[in-house]
Design a protein around this motif. Structure first.
Motif, short mmCIF file in Angstrom:
data_model
loop_
_atom_site.label_atom_id
_atom_site.label_comp_id
_atom_site.label_asym_id
_atom_site.label_seq_id
_atom_site.Cartn_x
_atom_site.Cartn_y
_atom_site.Cartn_z
N VAL A 12 35.42 46.25 59.44
CA VAL A 12 34.85 45.71 58.20
C VAL A 12 33.37 46.07 58.12
O VAL A 12 32.87 46.49 57.07
CB VAL A 12 35.05 44.17 58.13
N ILE A 13 32.67 45.93 59.23
CA ILE A 13 31.25 46.28 59.27
C ILE A 13 31.07 47.78 59.01
O ILE A 13 30.19 48.18 58.25
CB ILE A 13 30.64 45.86 60.62
N ASP A 14 31.94 48.60 59.59
CA ASP A 14 31.88 50.05 59.36
C ASP A 14 32.06 50.39 57.89
O ASP A 14 31.36 51.25 57.35
CB ASP A 14 32.93 50.79 60.19
N ARG A 15 32.98 49.72 57.22
CA ARG A 15 33.20 49.99 55.80
C ARG A 15 32.05 49.48 54.94
O ARG A 15 31.71 50.08 53.93
CB ARG A 15 34.52 49.39 55.35
N ARG A 16 31.43 48.37 55.34
CA ARG A 16 30.25 47.88 54.62
C ARG A 16 29.12 48.89 54.72
O ARG A 16 28.43 49.17 53.75
CB ARG A 16 29.80 46.53 55.18
N HIS A 21 25.97 53.45 52.25
CA HIS A 21 25.60 54.87 52.24
C HIS A 21 26.03 55.53 50.93
O HIS A 21 25.29 56.35 50.38
CB HIS A 21 26.22 55.61 53.42
N ARG A 22 27.23 55.18 50.44
CA ARG A 22 27.70 55.77 49.17
C ARG A 22 26.83 55.34 48.01
O ARG A 22 26.49 56.15 47.14
CB ARG A 22 29.16 55.40 48.92
N ILE A 23 26.46 54.06 47.97
CA ILE A 23 25.58 53.59 46.89
C ILE A 23 24.26 54.35 46.93
O ILE A 23 23.79 54.85 45.91
CB ILE A 23 25.35 52.06 46.98
N ALA A 24 23.68 54.45 48.12
CA ALA A 24 22.40 55.16 48.25
C ALA A 24 22.54 56.63 47.88
O ALA A 24 21.69 57.18 47.18
CB ALA A 24 21.87 55.02 49.68
N ASP A 25 23.61 57.26 48.32
CA ASP A 25 23.83 58.68 48.02
C ASP A 25 23.98 58.90 46.52
O ASP A 25 23.35 59.80 45.96
CB ASP A 25 25.07 59.19 48.77
N LEU A 26 24.80 58.09 45.87
CA LEU A 26 24.98 58.23 44.42
C LEU A 26 23.69 57.93 43.67
O LEU A 26 23.38 58.57 42.67
CB LEU A 26 26.12 57.34 43.94
N SER A 47 18.65 43.05 46.07
CA SER A 47 20.12 43.09 46.21
C SER A 47 20.58 44.51 46.49
O SER A 47 21.41 44.74 47.39
CB SER A 47 20.80 42.56 44.96
N ILE A 48 20.04 45.47 45.74
CA ILE A 48 20.39 46.87 45.98
C ILE A 48 20.02 47.26 47.40
O ILE A 48 20.81 47.88 48.12
CB ILE A 48 19.69 47.80 44.96
N GLN A 49 18.84 46.87 47.81
CA GLN A 49 18.37 47.18 49.17
C GLN A 49 19.31 46.59 50.22
O GLN A 49 19.68 47.25 51.19
CB GLN A 49 16.96 46.64 49.35
N ARG A 50 19.72 45.34 50.03
CA ARG A 50 20.61 44.69 51.00
C ARG A 50 21.98 45.35 51.04
O ARG A 50 22.58 45.46 52.11
CB ARG A 50 20.75 43.21 50.66
N TYR A 51 22.50 45.78 49.89
CA TYR A 51 23.79 46.46 49.88
C TYR A 51 23.69 47.81 50.57
O TYR A 51 24.55 48.16 51.37
CB TYR A 51 24.30 46.64 48.44
N GLN A 55 23.45 44.75 54.67
CA GLN A 55 23.07 43.39 55.06
C GLN A 55 23.87 42.34 54.32
O GLN A 55 23.92 41.19 54.75
CB GLN A 55 21.58 43.18 54.80
N ARG A 56 24.48 42.74 53.20
CA ARG A 56 25.29 41.82 52.40
C ARG A 56 26.48 42.55 51.81
O ARG A 56 26.42 43.74 51.57
CB ARG A 56 24.47 41.26 51.23
N ASP A 57 27.52 41.78 51.54
CA ASP A 57 28.68 42.30 50.82
C ASP A 57 28.47 42.06 49.33
O ASP A 57 28.22 40.92 48.93
CB ASP A 57 29.96 41.58 51.24
N PRO A 58 28.56 43.11 48.52
CA PRO A 58 28.40 42.90 47.09
C PRO A 58 29.63 42.20 46.50
O PRO A 58 30.75 42.38 46.99
CB PRO A 58 28.27 44.32 46.52
N THR A 59 29.42 41.44 45.46
CA THR A 59 30.55 40.85 44.73
C THR A 59 31.21 41.96 43.92
O THR A 59 30.62 43.03 43.69
CB THR A 59 30.09 39.74 43.77
N TYR A 60 32.42 41.70 43.48
CA TYR A 60 33.11 42.68 42.65
C TYR A 60 32.32 42.93 41.37
O TYR A 60 32.17 44.08 40.94
CB TYR A 60 34.53 42.21 42.33
N SER A 61 31.77 41.89 40.79
CA SER A 61 30.97 42.04 39.58
C SER A 61 29.76 42.93 39.83
O SER A 61 29.42 43.77 38.99
CB SER A 61 30.52 40.68 39.05
N ASP A 62 29.10 42.76 40.97
CA ASP A 62 27.95 43.61 41.30
C ASP A 62 28.38 45.06 41.48
O ASP A 62 27.68 45.98 41.06
CB ASP A 62 27.24 43.11 42.55
#
Length: 80
Positions: A12-16, A21-26, A47-51, A55-62
């Motif tokens: 789970v941590i690996d996928r987070r 990384h994908r958010i930052a790359d995009l 929030s973007i920085q934490r995702y 450091q945090r799991d984003p909500t589906y809405s986020d």
């Protein structure tokens, strides 16, 4: 804040981390700063920085807001 009785499994941590990384790359591909992405997604920069730093799991809405701001489908964030 209380400690979890059952810590998250490593996968789970690996996928987070991979999601961050994908958010930052995009975001980089879109030539946006964290501040700009946060503004486009109507979120806090922190929030973007934490995702991105897993450091945090984003909500589906986020996730929907981030995907919309990056002009990608939400599955692009989740599947890479």
């Amino acid at each position: 804040m209380s400690a979890r009785r059952n810590p998250r499994p490593d996968w789970v941590i690996d996928r987070r981390i991979a999601l961050g990384h994908r958010i930052a790359d995009l975001r980089h591909r879109a030539e946006l700063s964290q501040e700009q992405l946060a503004h486009l997604a109507s979120m806090e920069r922190r929030s973007i920085q934490r995702y991105e730093n897993a450091q945090r799991d984003p909500t589906y809405s986020d996730l929907l807001l981030i995907a919309h701001a990056l002009r990608v489908h939400v599955t692009d964030l989740l599947s890479g």
